[in-house]
Scaffold this motif. Structure first.
Motif, PDB file in Angstrom:
ATOM      1  N   ARG A  73     -82.935 -35.488  29.186  1.00 20.74           N
ATOM      2  CA  ARG A  73     -83.185 -36.623  28.406  1.00 20.74           C
ATOM      3  C   ARG A  73     -81.488 -37.376  27.287  1.00 20.74           C
ATOM      4  NH1 ARG A  73     -80.153 -32.024  28.393  1.00 20.74           N
ATOM      5  NH2 ARG A  73     -80.258 -30.975  26.481  1.00 20.74           N
ATOM      6  N   THR A  74     -81.937 -37.924  26.444  1.00 26.90           N
ATOM      7  CA  THR A  74     -80.744 -38.813  26.249  1.00 26.90           C
ATOM      8  C   THR A  74     -80.596 -38.546  24.579  1.00 26.90           C
ATOM      9  OG1 THR A  74     -82.272 -40.893  25.336  1.00 26.90           O
ATOM     10  CG2 THR A  74     -81.138 -41.171  26.891  1.00 26.90           C
ATOM     11  N   VAL A  75     -79.649 -38.398  23.824  1.00 29.22           N
ATOM     12  CA  VAL A  75     -79.139 -37.592  23.016  1.00 29.22           C
ATOM     13  C   VAL A  75     -78.419 -38.377  22.042  1.00 29.22           C
ATOM     14  CG1 VAL A  75     -78.651 -35.751  21.409  1.00 29.22           C
ATOM     15  CG2 VAL A  75     -79.823 -35.121  23.715  1.00 29.22           C
ATOM     16  N   ASP A  76     -79.158 -38.669  20.706  1.00 28.10           N
ATOM     17  CA  ASP A  76     -77.942 -40.359  20.165  1.00 28.10           C
ATOM     18  C   ASP A  76     -76.346 -39.312  19.946  1.00 28.10           C
ATOM     19  OD1 ASP A  76     -79.721 -41.808  19.354  1.00 28.10           O
ATOM     20  OD2 ASP A  76     -80.544 -40.827  17.516  1.00 28.10           O
ATOM     21  N   VAL A  77     -75.473 -40.111  20.363  1.00 26.83           N
ATOM     22  CA  VAL A  77     -73.553 -39.100  19.761  1.00 26.83           C
ATOM     23  C   VAL A  77     -74.351 -39.471  18.266  1.00 26.83           C
ATOM     24  CG1 VAL A  77     -71.533 -39.696  20.188  1.00 26.83           C
ATOM     25  CG2 VAL A  77     -72.677 -39.751  22.065  1.00 26.83           C
ATOM     26  N   ASP A  78     -73.628 -38.521  17.976  1.00 29.70           N
ATOM     27  CA  ASP A  78     -73.079 -38.036  16.028  1.00 29.70           C
ATOM     28  C   ASP A  78     -71.772 -38.351  15.859  1.00 29.70           C
ATOM     29  OD1 ASP A  78     -74.884 -38.227  13.776  1.00 29.70           O
ATOM     30  OD2 ASP A  78     -73.512 -36.162  13.389  1.00 29.70           O
ATOM     31  N   ALA A  79     -71.044 -37.998  16.352  1.00 29.68           N
ATOM     32  CA  ALA A  79     -69.856 -38.138  15.942  1.00 29.68           C
ATOM     33  C   ALA A  79     -68.519 -37.644  17.302  1.00 29.68           C
ATOM     34  CB  ALA A  79     -69.080 -37.516  15.000  1.00 29.68           C
ATOM     35  N   TRP A  80     -66.797 -38.105  17.467  1.00 29.84           N
ATOM     36  CA  TRP A  80     -66.491 -38.215  18.934  1.00 29.84           C
ATOM     37  C   TRP A  80     -64.858 -37.183  17.907  1.00 29.84           C
ATOM     38  CZ3 TRP A  80     -67.697 -40.292  22.902  1.00 29.84           C
ATOM     39  CH2 TRP A  80     -68.465 -41.824  23.045  1.00 29.84           C
ATOM     40  N   ASP A  81     -64.871 -36.495  18.584  1.00 24.79           N
ATOM     41  CA  ASP A  81     -63.811 -35.768  18.680  1.00 24.79           C
ATOM     42  C   ASP A  81     -62.646 -36.423  18.705  1.00 24.79           C
ATOM     43  OD1 ASP A  81     -61.398 -34.037  19.299  1.00 24.79           O
ATOM     44  OD2 ASP A  81     -62.650 -32.020  19.094  1.00 24.79           O
ATOM     45  N   GLU A  82     -61.722 -36.261  17.413  1.00 29.32           N
ATOM     46  CA  GLU A  82     -60.932 -37.263  17.464  1.00 29.32           C
ATOM     47  C   GLU A  82     -59.419 -37.045  18.500  1.00 29.32           C
ATOM     48  OE1 GLU A  82     -59.305 -38.616  14.146  1.00 29.32           O
ATOM     49  OE2 GLU A  82     -60.593 -38.785  12.963  1.00 29.32           O
ATOM     50  N   ALA A  83     -59.512 -35.447  18.163  1.00 30.56           N
ATOM     51  CA  ALA A  83     -57.911 -35.321  19.293  1.00 30.56           C
ATOM     52  C   ALA A  83     -58.684 -35.057  21.174  1.00 30.56           C
ATOM     53  CB  ALA A  83     -58.235 -33.259  18.902  1.00 30.56           C
ATOM     54  N   THR A  84     -59.835 -34.741  21.147  1.00 34.09           N
ATOM     55  CA  THR A  84     -60.571 -34.852  22.917  1.00 34.09           C
ATOM     56  C   THR A  84     -60.884 -36.170  23.387  1.00 34.09           C
ATOM     57  OG1 THR A  84     -62.476 -33.531  22.192  1.00 34.09           O
ATOM     58  CG2 THR A  84     -60.295 -32.385  22.222  1.00 34.09           C
ATOM     59  N   GLY A  85     -61.202 -36.976  22.528  1.00 34.10           N
ATOM     60  CA  GLY A  85     -62.703 -37.626  22.751  1.00 34.10           C
ATOM     61  C   GLY A  85     -63.740 -36.883  22.911  1.00 34.10           C
ATOM     62  N   VAL A  86     -63.760 -35.953  22.853  1.00 32.80           N
ATOM     63  CA  VAL A  86     -65.616 -35.992  23.343  1.00 32.80           C
ATOM     64  C   VAL A  86     -66.124 -35.705  22.467  1.00 32.80           C
ATOM     65  CG1 VAL A  86     -66.829 -33.591  24.071  1.00 32.80           C
ATOM     66  CG2 VAL A  86     -64.461 -33.917  24.610  1.00 32.80           C
ATOM     67  N   ALA A  87     -67.885 -36.574  23.120  1.00 30.82           N
ATOM     68  CA  ALA A  87     -68.658 -37.100  22.197  1.00 30.82           C
ATOM     69  C   ALA A  87     -69.346 -35.304  21.528  1.00 30.82           C
ATOM     70  CB  ALA A  87     -69.674 -37.887  22.702  1.00 30.82           C
ATOM     71  N   HIS A  88     -69.771 -35.617  20.095  1.00 32.64           N
ATOM     72  CA  HIS A  88     -70.683 -34.483  19.634  1.00 32.64           C
ATOM     73  C   HIS A  88     -72.165 -35.169  18.946  1.00 32.64           C
ATOM     74  CE1 HIS A  88     -67.583 -31.681  18.138  1.00 32.64           C
ATOM     75  NE2 HIS A  88     -67.061 -32.628  19.055  1.00 32.64           N
ATOM     76  N   VAL A  89     -73.120 -33.796  19.506  1.00 32.12           N
ATOM     77  CA  VAL A  89     -74.731 -34.864  19.274  1.00 32.12           C
ATOM     78  C   VAL A  89     -75.303 -33.161  18.382  1.00 32.12           C
ATOM     79  CG1 VAL A  89     -74.892 -35.634  21.914  1.00 32.12           C
ATOM     80  CG2 VAL A  89     -75.022 -33.071  21.519  1.00 32.12           C
ATOM     81  N   VAL A  90     -76.428 -33.930  17.687  1.00 34.25           N
ATOM     82  CA  VAL A  90     -76.871 -32.155  16.740  1.00 34.25           C
ATOM     83  C   VAL A  90     -77.493 -31.788  17.462  1.00 34.25           C
ATOM     84  CG1 VAL A  90     -78.465 -32.169  15.194  1.00 34.25           C
ATOM     85  CG2 VAL A  90     -76.332 -34.164  15.161  1.00 34.25           C
ATOM     86  N   ASP A  91     -77.664 -30.557  17.692  1.00 33.50           N
ATOM     87  CA  ASP A  91     -78.055 -29.955  18.181  1.00 33.50           C
ATOM     88  C   ASP A  91     -79.282 -29.015  17.234  1.00 33.50           C
ATOM     89  OD1 ASP A  91     -79.420 -27.254  19.204  1.00 33.50           O
ATOM     90  OD2 ASP A  91     -77.600 -26.201  19.836  1.00 33.50           O
TER      91      ASP A  91
END
Length: 57
Positions: free
Chosen positions: A22-40
């Motif tokens: 599946r594809t999920v919208d990226v909701d935010a980014w972790d500024e320290a690590t650069g990892v994308a966050h998605v809504v669960d």
């Protein structure tokens, strides 16, 4: 009609034996690590994509 989300990025998951890809919208980014966050939606919170077993690293 084109589809846009808030960040303009999508996370692409490959799927597992019990979940389809599946594809999920990226909701935010972790500024320290650069990892994308998605809504669960099951947990009702944001999670880093790296928490999911079917996100390619």
């Amino acid at each position: 009609m084109p589809y846009f989300n808030g960040t303009g990025w999508l996370a692409i998951f490959t799927g597992t034996e019990t979940m389809i890809g599946r594809t999920v919208d990226v909701d935010a980014w972790d500024e320290a690590t650069g990892v994308a966050h998605v809504v669960d939606p099951k947990r009702g919170t944001r999670r880093p994509v790296t928490d999911y077993p079917d996100f390619p690293t």
